[in-house]
Write a protein that holds these residues in place. Structure first.
Motif, mmCIF file in Angstrom:
data_model
loop_
_atom_site.group_PDB
_atom_site.id
_atom_site.type_symbol
_atom_site.label_atom_id
_atom_site.label_comp_id
_atom_site.label_asym_id
_atom_site.label_seq_id
_atom_site.Cartn_x
_atom_site.Cartn_y
_atom_site.Cartn_z
ATOM 1 N N ASN A 1 8.860 1.082 3.608
ATOM 2 C CA ASN A 1 9.837 0.619 4.595
ATOM 3 C C ASN A 1 9.331 -0.611 5.357
ATOM 4 O O ASN A 1 9.494 -0.721 6.581
ATOM 5 N N HIS A 2 8.661 -1.518 4.628
ATOM 6 C CA HIS A 2 8.163 -2.782 5.199
ATOM 7 C C HIS A 2 7.091 -2.548 6.253
ATOM 8 O O HIS A 2 6.889 -3.373 7.149
ATOM 9 N N MET A 3 6.383 -1.421 6.183
ATOM 10 C CA MET A 3 5.348 -1.066 7.142
ATOM 11 C C MET A 3 4.092 -0.593 6.407
ATOM 12 O O MET A 3 4.123 -0.313 5.215
ATOM 13 N N TYR A 4 3.001 -0.484 7.155
ATOM 14 C CA TYR A 4 1.751 0.031 6.609
ATOM 15 C C TYR A 4 1.710 1.549 6.739
ATOM 16 O O TYR A 4 1.801 2.087 7.846
ATOM 17 N N LEU A 5 1.540 2.230 5.617
ATOM 18 C CA LEU A 5 1.439 3.688 5.583
ATOM 19 C C LEU A 5 0.000 4.068 5.238
ATOM 20 O O LEU A 5 -0.505 3.698 4.163
ATOM 21 N N PRO A 6 -0.712 4.786 6.111
ATOM 22 C CA PRO A 6 -2.071 5.223 5.774
ATOM 23 C C PRO A 6 -2.090 5.995 4.464
ATOM 24 O O PRO A 6 -1.286 6.904 4.245
ATOM 25 N N GLY A 7 -3.038 5.624 3.585
ATOM 26 C CA GLY A 7 -3.094 6.232 2.262
ATOM 27 C C GLY A 7 -4.375 6.971 1.952
ATOM 28 O O GLY A 7 -4.432 7.724 0.977
#
Length: 391
Positions: free
Chosen positions: A42-48
């Motif tokens: 969603n155009h954001m940084y997601l911790p992976g």
């Protein structure tokens, strides 16, 4: 130095941070907590990646975990016609959804395709929040509104969720908001304060384990909220983790964009058929979905169990699947389940091969594998674990 698995590093590359993607209010806190890898969602940084996936799996199943899921962009539909607009874009019948209640929602296209599958919260009279999977359902709702003549607004409010998940999640939040959290029913929400910070807490999550989503209502206080939850959970060994693939696949939870897309309808996906609810009012895609209900589908998304050693890395592309030498479908997810001691996943197959126990040949990134179709969810099909008594 990183603690990531070598097998996962081989399938990844460096992601540079820049102003073209949006950060959640908890982003800096996740960096401080040791996150070493991020995805774009969603155009954001997601911790992976904070720690080995198996370590995180057992923390989630046995203790309490904290997730930054600000990427679940919240779209608000509000105004005098908000109820009509939100009911217009889903195959679920929302006319009986009370204020404070939530639903797992399917946003439908005119042909019945799945545009998004958010958690929907009816947070106030004439106000709804869609907390999105990875697609621009907010723009879709805005487009429907523009041509509808309805008196409503579609906006992106100052709302940012974090998940507190695991069997000790309730004890953690009980320390922060009091015993009233024990009264919160599964898939309902209410307003609270944590350390003077206004939040809306829903009893939902991407795990089918007891847990909650805490919605921050002030972007500037993200680190404060993160630290308050960590402090409350310290005695329960709380730890930040990334979304847990193994647990969500065990539970029959789908990932939009890989498992399901705009090309699929709820009737094509095992378990989502129930969400096409018969109702007198019209909605976008109703005619198409009622036709599919009558005529049936030619393919299904079902579970699969793979033989062989533990898969040490997540899939980076879909895997072709064959039956009797003929390509018949594709696998969309595969992961080692520490709890089941098996490699499990999802596979698209023709309807005639959708029953459990069908042997399939899988062309994985690591070589040929043999799999057997299986029912989903793999565990707790009635969701008795997350919906159980909190006390």
């Amino acid at each position: 130095m990183t603690n990531e698995r070598e097998e996962m590093l081989e399938k990844s590359a460096t992601l540079y941070f820049g102003p073209w993607y949006r950060k959640s209010p908890m982003f800096e806190a996740t960096r401080r907590a040791g996150c070493t890898a991020y995805d774009i969602y969603n155009h954001m940084y997601l911790p992976g990646y904070f720690d080995d996936p198996e370590v995180e799996y057992y923390a989630l199943n046995n203790e309490v975990t904290l997730w930054d899921v600000g990427v679940e962009r919240t779209v608000q539909v509000s105004g005098p016609d908000a109820d009509r607009l939100i009911d217009r874009i889903t195959c679920r019948d929302l006319t009986k959804c009370a204020v404070g209640q939530g639903k797992y929602m399917i946003v439908t296209a005119p042909d019945g395709g799945i545009i998004n599958d958010p958690v929907l919260l009816h947070v106030a009279q004439d106000t709804w929040w869609m907390q999105l999977a990875d697609s621009d359902a907010g723009l879709y709702a805005l487009g429907v509104l523009a041509s509808s003549g309805m008196d409503a607004e579609v906006t992106l409010p100052d709302v940012h969720p974090v998940q507190v998940q695991g069997p000790k999640a309730v004890k953690t939040l009980q320390k922060l908001v009091g015993d009233q959290i024990l009264d919160l029913k599964y898939y309902w929400c209410d307003s609270y304060e944590i350390a003077g910070i206004p939040v809306v807490i829903s009893r939902t999550g991407w795990t089918a384990i007891p847990g909650f989503e805490v919605n921050l209502l002030d972007f500037a206080r993200g680190t404060e909220l993160w630290d308050a939850i960590l402090a409350a959970g310290e005695e329960f060994d709380i730890r930040p983790i990334a979304p847990c693939e193994a647990r969500r696949i065990e539970a029959g939870i789908f990932n939009y964009g890989s498992d399901i897309t705009l090309l699929d309808t709820p009737f094509h996906v095992t378990g989502l058929e129930r969400l096409v609810e018969e109702q007198p009012q019209d909605y976008i895609g109703k005619e198409a979905l009622e036709r599919i209900r009558r005529e049936g589908v030619d393919r299904k998304l079902v579970g699969i169990v793979l033989e062989g050693d533990e898969l040490r890395a997540e899939m980076s592309e879909a895997w072709p699947v064959r039956h009797d030498g003929r390509q018949v479908g594709r696998m969309t997810d595969a992961v080692w389940s520490p709890g089941l001691k098996q490699n499990i996943g999802y596979v698209w197959v023709p309807t005639e091969l959708a029953g459990p126990g069908i042997t399939l040949d899988v062309e994985s990134e690591n070589g040929p594998l043999t799999g057997t179709t299986a029912a989903i969810p793999f565990v707790d099909p009635k969701k008795e674990v997350p919906a159980g008594n909190l006390s």
